[in-house]
Write a protein that holds these residues in place. Structure first.
Motif, PDB file in Angstrom:
ATOM      1  N   PRO A  19       0.809  -1.225   0.000  1.00 37.56           N
ATOM      2  CA  PRO A  19       0.000   0.000   0.000  1.00 37.56           C
ATOM      3  C   PRO A  19       0.841   1.273   0.000  1.00 37.56           C
ATOM      4  CG  PRO A  19       0.135  -0.859   2.217  1.00 37.56           C
ATOM      5  CD  PRO A  19       0.894  -1.820   1.343  1.00 37.56           C
ATOM      6  N   PHE A  20       1.941   1.265  -0.702  1.00 39.47           N
ATOM      7  CA  PHE A  20       2.751   2.471  -0.842  1.00 39.47           C
ATOM      8  C   PHE A  20       3.475   2.396  -2.178  1.00 39.47           C
ATOM      9  CE2 PHE A  20       5.186  -0.631   1.664  1.00 39.47           C
ATOM     10  CZ  PHE A  20       6.333  -0.771   0.911  1.00 39.47           C
ATOM     11  N   ASP A  21       4.023   3.517  -2.577  1.00 42.60           N
ATOM     12  CA  ASP A  21       4.666   3.610  -3.883  1.00 42.60           C
ATOM     13  C   ASP A  21       6.097   3.079  -3.798  1.00 42.60           C
ATOM     14  OD1 ASP A  21       5.500   4.247  -6.411  1.00 42.60           O
ATOM     15  OD2 ASP A  21       5.513   6.423  -6.102  1.00 42.60           O
ATOM     16  N   LEU A  22       6.384   2.027  -4.526  1.00 45.84           N
ATOM     17  CA  LEU A  22       7.751   1.509  -4.570  1.00 45.84           C
ATOM     18  C   LEU A  22       8.670   2.396  -5.412  1.00 45.84           C
ATOM     19  CD1 LEU A  22       7.393  -2.362  -5.019  1.00 45.84           C
ATOM     20  CD2 LEU A  22       8.468  -1.166  -3.124  1.00 45.84           C
ATOM     21  N   ALA A  23       8.081   3.325  -6.134  1.00 43.94           N
ATOM     22  CA  ALA A  23       8.850   4.268  -6.950  1.00 43.94           C
ATOM     23  C   ALA A  23       9.875   3.541  -7.820  1.00 43.94           C
ATOM     24  CB  ALA A  23       9.544   5.304  -6.061  1.00 43.94           C
ATOM     25  N   VAL A  24       9.404   2.552  -8.565  1.00 41.66           N
ATOM     26  CA  VAL A  24      10.298   1.786  -9.436  1.00 41.66           C
ATOM     27  C   VAL A  24      10.766   2.688 -10.579  1.00 41.66           C
ATOM     28  CG1 VAL A  24      10.545  -0.237 -10.902  1.00 41.66           C
ATOM     29  CG2 VAL A  24       9.099  -0.343  -8.865  1.00 41.66           C
ATOM     30  N   VAL A  59      11.860   1.284  -0.693  1.00 38.46           N
ATOM     31  CA  VAL A  59      11.011   0.700   0.339  1.00 38.46           C
ATOM     32  C   VAL A  59      11.263   1.575   1.563  1.00 38.46           C
ATOM     33  CG1 VAL A  59      10.482  -1.309   1.748  1.00 38.46           C
ATOM     34  CG2 VAL A  59      11.201  -1.621  -0.619  1.00 38.46           C
ATOM     35  N   PRO A  60      10.360   2.538   1.845  1.00 36.82           N
ATOM     36  CA  PRO A  60      10.640   3.530   2.880  1.00 36.82           C
ATOM     37  C   PRO A  60      11.175   2.892   4.161  1.00 36.82           C
ATOM     38  CG  PRO A  60       8.535   3.946   1.820  1.00 36.82           C
ATOM     39  CD  PRO A  60       9.005   2.633   1.319  1.00 36.82           C
ATOM     40  N   PRO A  61      12.266   3.474   4.736  1.00 41.94           N
ATOM     41  CA  PRO A  61      12.942   4.717   4.335  1.00 41.94           C
ATOM     42  C   PRO A  61      14.135   4.490   3.408  1.00 41.94           C
ATOM     43  CG  PRO A  61      13.814   4.019   6.425  1.00 41.94           C
ATOM     44  CD  PRO A  61      12.783   2.966   6.025  1.00 41.94           C
ATOM     45  N   VAL A  62      14.254   3.301   2.824  1.00 44.63           N
ATOM     46  CA  VAL A  62      15.426   2.980   2.012  1.00 44.63           C
ATOM     47  C   VAL A  62      15.173   3.352   0.557  1.00 44.63           C
ATOM     48  CG1 VAL A  62      17.001   1.160   1.283  1.00 44.63           C
ATOM     49  CG2 VAL A  62      15.993   1.089   3.572  1.00 44.63           C
ATOM     50  N   GLU A  63      16.091   4.118  -0.012  1.00 48.77           N
ATOM     51  CA  GLU A  63      16.000   4.498  -1.412  1.00 48.77           C
ATOM     52  C   GLU A  63      17.186   3.919  -2.173  1.00 48.77           C
ATOM     53  OE1 GLU A  63      15.557   8.575  -4.031  1.00 48.77           O
ATOM     54  OE2 GLU A  63      16.982   8.525  -2.373  1.00 48.77           O
ATOM     55  N   VAL A  64      16.890   3.151  -3.195  1.00 46.07           N
ATOM     56  CA  VAL A  64      17.930   2.565  -4.045  1.00 46.07           C
ATOM     57  C   VAL A  64      17.931   3.305  -5.376  1.00 46.07           C
ATOM     58  CG1 VAL A  64      18.701   0.487  -5.247  1.00 46.07           C
ATOM     59  CG2 VAL A  64      17.703   0.297  -2.957  1.00 46.07           C
ATOM     60  N   VAL A 141       4.480 -10.031   7.478  1.00 42.79           N
ATOM     61  CA  VAL A 141       4.168  -8.881   8.328  1.00 42.79           C
ATOM     62  C   VAL A 141       2.757  -8.364   8.086  1.00 42.79           C
ATOM     63  CG1 VAL A 141       4.849  -6.542   8.971  1.00 42.79           C
ATOM     64  CG2 VAL A 141       6.600  -8.246   8.426  1.00 42.79           C
ATOM     65  N   GLY A 142       2.388  -8.240   6.825  1.00 45.57           N
ATOM     66  CA  GLY A 142       1.072  -7.681   6.526  1.00 45.57           C
ATOM     67  C   GLY A 142       1.032  -6.195   6.817  1.00 45.57           C
ATOM     68  N   GLN A 148       4.501   0.995   8.897  1.00 50.23           N
ATOM     69  CA  GLN A 148       5.727   1.081   9.692  1.00 50.23           C
ATOM     70  C   GLN A 148       6.307  -0.269  10.105  1.00 50.23           C
ATOM     71  OE1 GLN A 148       7.286   4.072  10.034  1.00 50.23           O
ATOM     72  NE2 GLN A 148       8.983   2.744  10.645  1.00 50.23           N
ATOM     73  N   PRO A 149       5.501  -1.247  10.581  1.00 45.45           N
ATOM     74  CA  PRO A 149       6.095  -2.547  10.917  1.00 45.45           C
ATOM     75  C   PRO A 149       6.804  -3.199   9.730  1.00 45.45           C
ATOM     76  CG  PRO A 149       3.914  -2.358  11.875  1.00 45.45           C
ATOM     77  CD  PRO A 149       4.075  -1.188  10.942  1.00 45.45           C
ATOM     78  N   TYR A 150       6.230  -3.049   8.540  1.00 50.19           N
ATOM     79  CA  TYR A 150       6.858  -3.591   7.330  1.00 50.19           C
ATOM     80  C   TYR A 150       8.196  -2.901   7.074  1.00 50.19           C
ATOM     81  CZ  TYR A 150       7.296  -4.953   2.375  1.00 50.19           C
ATOM     82  OH  TYR A 150       7.748  -5.448   1.174  1.00 50.19           O
ATOM     83  N   ALA A 151       8.195  -1.566   7.176  1.00 47.67           N
ATOM     84  CA  ALA A 151       9.426  -0.814   6.949  1.00 47.67           C
ATOM     85  C   ALA A 151      10.491  -1.177   7.972  1.00 47.67           C
ATOM     86  CB  ALA A 151       9.137   0.686   6.987  1.00 47.67           C
ATOM     87  N   ASP A 152      10.093  -1.358   9.232  1.00 42.45           N
ATOM     88  CA  ASP A 152      11.050  -1.712  10.279  1.00 42.45           C
ATOM     89  C   ASP A 152      11.688  -3.077  10.008  1.00 42.45           C
ATOM     90  OD1 ASP A 152      10.491   0.647  11.572  1.00 42.45           O
ATOM     91  OD2 ASP A 152       9.122  -0.254  13.039  1.00 42.45           O
TER      92      ASP A 152
END
Length: 240
Positions: A19-24, A59-64, A141-142, A148-152
């Motif tokens: 449910p967020f933008d992966l910004a591929v 994948v917030p907060p990581v930007e590749v 995780v779901g 936030q749990p997914y990002a963590d």
């Protein structure tokens, strides 16, 4: 076999499940090579195929970003010849170790504090691990409690546990019976420099130069991923 095409396909599939933008980001076309970074670097065929199909993702907060990362020059402590590919959002930079002959090798990370960490043996292996982790976490995780749990969990997965690599004082390596690569680098750095050998180091291995010598500048051996940390006075931009 890990290819840029397969990784990009998996990311597009994953984008429909989160449910967020992966910004591929799209890959580079042929006219964009060598990679448009402040210091253009040669791109071997395997990495060229990766960059042709995939320019990056987040994948917030990581930007590749695989081409022209905005923090390419932000850390002068790193060796000059490198390709910054990720900002982890916490002050750490991830980069590809590129040898003077143009060989793209390990993916390494420098902690915000200055330690050196082995992420993966190659850019393809690193991207495969990141994307596989992101795919697995969707089911594990779901998103019942938000993103936030997914990002963590994803953040934690970026740094697998591994051994602490030994740090060697430069003067002890300037002997006839020392490995030639270590000895050659030791002869070109000050006596207070510390060396770590990252050849064949497993992902998760780390050299905590920051804990041993404080602020420093990295020097790389000419023919292998062997690094020296030279204690550095950044206020006056000179060795300590």
């Amino acid at each position: 076999m890990i290819t840029g095409h397969s990784l990009a396909t998996r990311l597009r599939s994953l984008a429909a499940r989160v449910p967020f933008d992966l910004a591929v980001r799209p890959g580079l076309d042929a006219s964009a090579f060598p990679v448009p970074v402040p210091v253009p670097v040669p791109v071997p065929p395997t990495e060229r195929e990766l960059l042709h199909h995939l320019g990056g993702f987040s994948v917030p907060p990581v930007e590749v970003r695989l081409a022209g990362h905005p923090r390419q020059r932000s850390n002068p402590a790193l060796p000059d010849l490198r390709q910054v590919v990720s900002d982890d959002g916490g002050g750490g930079l991830t980069w590809v170790d590129i040898a003077p002959d143009g060989t793209w090798g390990q993916v390494l990370m420098q902690y915000r504090e200055g330690g050196l960490y082995v992420q993966a043996p190659s850019l393809a292996a690193w991207l495969d691990r990141l994307i596989t982790t992101a795919e697995d976490l969707v089911d594990e995780v779901g998103f019942e409690d938000g993103v936030q749990p997914y990002a963590d969990e994803f953040w934690d997965a970026l740094h697998p546990d591994g051994p602490q690599l030994p740090l060697h004082p430069a003067p002890l390596l300037r002997t006839a019976d020392t490995d030639p690569t270590l000895a050659a680098l030791a002869r070109h750095v000050p006596d207070n420099a510390l060396l770590a050998d990252l050849r064949d180091a497993a992902p998760g291995s780390h050299a905590r130069f920051d804990r041993a010598c404080g602020p420093h500048r990295l020097r790389r051996a000419a023919d292998a991923p062997v690094f020296a940390a030279v204690p550095w006075d950044w206020q006056h931009d000179r060795p300590r």
